[in-house]
Write a protein that holds these residues in place. Sequence first.
Motif, PDB file in Angstrom:
ATOM      1  N   UNK A 191       0.762  -1.461  -0.157  1.00 59.23           N
ATOM      2  CA  UNK A 191      -0.112   0.172  -0.022  1.00 59.23           C
ATOM      3  C   UNK A 191       1.243   0.721   0.136  1.00 59.23           C
ATOM      4  N   UNK A 192       0.093   2.409  -0.585  1.00 54.15           N
ATOM      5  CA  UNK A 192       0.875   3.999  -0.744  1.00 54.15           C
ATOM      6  C   UNK A 192       0.175   4.270  -0.019  1.00 54.15           C
ATOM      7  N   UNK A 193       1.053   5.432   1.045  1.00 53.39           N
ATOM      8  CA  UNK A 193       0.520   6.622   2.087  1.00 53.39           C
ATOM      9  C   UNK A 193       0.233   7.302   1.830  1.00 53.39           C
ATOM     10  N   UNK A 194      -0.367   8.647   0.798  1.00 48.49           N
ATOM     11  CA  UNK A 194      -0.505   9.636   1.040  1.00 48.49           C
ATOM     12  C   UNK A 194      -0.199  10.739   2.309  1.00 48.49           C
ATOM     13  N   UNK A 198      -3.743   0.456 -10.068  1.00 46.14           N
ATOM     14  CA  UNK A 198      -3.295  -0.890  -9.019  1.00 46.14           C
ATOM     15  C   UNK A 198      -3.174  -0.713  -7.653  1.00 46.14           C
ATOM     16  N   UNK A 199      -2.326  -0.438  -7.297  1.00 54.12           N
ATOM     17  CA  UNK A 199      -2.062   0.171  -6.162  1.00 54.12           C
ATOM     18  C   UNK A 199      -2.714   0.369  -4.908  1.00 54.12           C
ATOM     19  N   UNK A 200      -2.734  -0.242  -3.558  1.00 58.85           N
ATOM     20  CA  UNK A 200      -3.943   0.901  -2.746  1.00 58.85           C
ATOM     21  C   UNK A 200      -3.024   1.896  -2.419  1.00 58.85           C
ATOM     22  N   UNK A 201      -3.753   3.551  -2.412  1.00 60.62           N
ATOM     23  CA  UNK A 201      -3.086   4.516  -2.073  1.00 60.62           C
ATOM     24  C   UNK A 201      -4.203   5.016  -1.836  1.00 60.62           C
ATOM     25  N   UNK A 202      -3.922   5.325  -0.213  1.00 58.28           N
ATOM     26  CA  UNK A 202      -4.004   5.515   0.956  1.00 58.28           C
ATOM     27  C   UNK A 202      -4.471   7.506   0.732  1.00 58.28           C
ATOM     28  N   UNK A 203      -4.839   7.923   1.340  1.00 57.83           N
ATOM     29  CA  UNK A 203      -5.215   9.194   1.746  1.00 57.83           C
ATOM     30  C   UNK A 203      -4.629   9.187   3.324  1.00 57.83           C
ATOM     31  N   UNK A 204      -3.564   9.937   3.481  1.00 60.12           N
ATOM     32  CA  UNK A 204      -3.387  10.071   4.841  1.00 60.12           C
ATOM     33  C   UNK A 204      -3.128  11.789   5.936  1.00 60.12           C
ATOM     34  N   UNK A 205      -3.670  12.501   4.339  1.00 58.40           N
ATOM     35  CA  UNK A 205      -3.631  14.220   4.831  1.00 58.40           C
ATOM     36  C   UNK A 205      -5.690  14.491   5.209  1.00 58.40           C
ATOM     37  N   UNK A 206      -4.782  15.229   6.685  1.00 54.62           N
ATOM     38  CA  UNK A 206      -6.025  15.567   7.588  1.00 54.62           C
ATOM     39  C   UNK A 206      -7.573  16.864   6.006  1.00 54.62           C
ATOM     40  N   UNK A 207      -8.375  15.876   6.279  1.00 54.10           N
ATOM     41  CA  UNK A 207      -9.215  15.858   5.391  1.00 54.10           C
ATOM     42  C   UNK A 207      -9.939  18.200   5.744  1.00 54.10           C
ATOM     43  N   UNK A 208     -10.037  18.437   4.699  1.00 51.24           N
ATOM     44  CA  UNK A 208     -10.284  19.800   4.974  1.00 51.24           C
ATOM     45  C   UNK A 208     -11.177  20.354   5.717  1.00 51.24           C
ATOM     46  N   UNK A 209     -12.420  19.992   5.556  1.00 47.93           N
ATOM     47  CA  UNK A 209     -13.464  20.118   6.261  1.00 47.93           C
ATOM     48  C   UNK A 209     -13.283  19.865   7.826  1.00 47.93           C
ATOM     49  N   UNK A 210     -13.028  18.691   8.593  1.00 45.32           N
ATOM     50  CA  UNK A 210     -12.280  18.510   9.300  1.00 45.32           C
ATOM     51  C   UNK A 210     -11.553  19.227  10.230  1.00 45.32           C
ATOM     52  N   UNK A 264      -1.473   5.362  13.594  1.00 41.67           N
ATOM     53  CA  UNK A 264      -2.789   4.101  13.848  1.00 41.67           C
ATOM     54  C   UNK A 264      -2.851   4.471  11.529  1.00 41.67           C
ATOM     55  N   UNK A 265      -2.486   4.790  10.774  1.00 36.55           N
ATOM     56  CA  UNK A 265      -3.048   4.728   9.841  1.00 36.55           C
ATOM     57  C   UNK A 265      -2.169   3.346   9.116  1.00 36.55           C
ATOM     58  N   UNK A 266      -0.600   4.096   9.440  1.00 34.19           N
ATOM     59  CA  UNK A 266       0.391   2.426   8.812  1.00 34.19           C
ATOM     60  C   UNK A 266      -0.173   1.479   9.931  1.00 34.19           C
ATOM     61  N   UNK A 267      -0.419   1.544  10.808  1.00 35.51           N
ATOM     62  CA  UNK A 267      -1.066   0.129  11.181  1.00 35.51           C
ATOM     63  C   UNK A 267      -1.982  -0.589  10.805  1.00 35.51           C
ATOM     64  N   UNK A 268      -2.903   0.144  10.223  1.00 38.03           N
ATOM     65  CA  UNK A 268      -3.855  -0.585   9.499  1.00 38.03           C
ATOM     66  C   UNK A 268      -4.420  -0.789   7.985  1.00 38.03           C
ATOM     67  N   UNK A 269      -2.808  -0.611   7.169  1.00 39.79           N
ATOM     68  CA  UNK A 269      -2.555  -0.639   6.271  1.00 39.79           C
ATOM     69  C   UNK A 269      -1.722  -1.598   6.035  1.00 39.79           C
TER      70      UNK A 269
END
Length: 352
Positions: free
Chosen positions: A219-222, A243-255, A316-321
């Motif tokens: 997986x790829x964390x961004x 084809x790769x799993x790409x996870x957006x790990x950036x803070x959401x704007x709205x949040x 947390x995100x790295x552990x999950x993916x």
Amino acid sequence: MICPHCEHNLLRRERPGNRCSRCGRQYALDPKTNPLRLNDLRVRRVTAALTEEGRIGIVPDQLWYALSRKRLRDGEFASGCLGAAALAGVVATVAALVSEIPHLLLVTAAMLVVGLGVAVARASGAGRGIPPVAREAFPAQVLAPWRQVYGALPPGVLDTRGPAGGPAPGTGAGPVNGVLVCPDPAVVAFLVAAGLPARYGLVPVRSPEEARAVPSSGPVLVLHDTDAYGELLVLQVRDALPGRTVVDAGPPLRTVRALPQAVPYRDPARKPGAQQMRLLAGLGTFTPEELKWLGKGWRFPLVGLPPARLLAVVERVAGQVTRGVDAELRRAADLGFLTWPDAAGPDRAGGR
């Protein structure tokens, strides 16, 4: 100003050349002579809060943002001051007309035009949100005087001027479970110093091209700033790694915008262009007001997040993916060895 050594309250004339007239010792920063209005005691307080009393190390860029927040938050349009200046220009112009002195009339008319122009520009937001000390200038304007007086950086601040130490994952440091894409070298240095990429077998890179060169199908964390370029970075990584799993790990704007302690800033050199804004609008995930905000170059930087919270979120995100990638890592996570304490509390460095 209070002397950081003897704690006497000093008038400006009692501290010539950044030296206390009571104890004779030199200090680094004077609020009357630096644009962030800093003193040594405030730098120590903020640093202690960011590092959680030395529990974690931080990079200079995180200290820069924490020390700039108060000026960014307070840098609003002062209508009273500018209004008074414009009124003075009007009065001076009227006086010049009555006195019929041509030279005085020209000077006061110019003053009036300039004053009104500044007032209109400030009212429309010009200059708002721009840090008094640029991120790139912080080491020279704040850290260099500190080093000169104390011989080292404030306690807990990592020296990032040299190359990061230790091998990267995939070069003898352990298995490669995935890739961490983060274009901010300061944030990468912070995470590497904490041992996070190596702990999860993530290769830190700065661009989609570098991610494509990593010999891994994991997986790829961004991880990115909350701004126009950060949102588009996720699209670029997905296009570069189909084809790769790409996870957006950036803070959401709205949040992030809903957080009372979050203070955005603007970088005029990184204002998105028309093409970037069309791509963002095409995502269909932002409101017109949010697109307008992003289009003006506003951003919440990763270095602005409380360091402990940033570590906890990435952990947390790295552990999950990566949990399903490496069996040994999965067993450790199930036992709770990699669980960090909740870091969702208040930002103790805010506004200090």
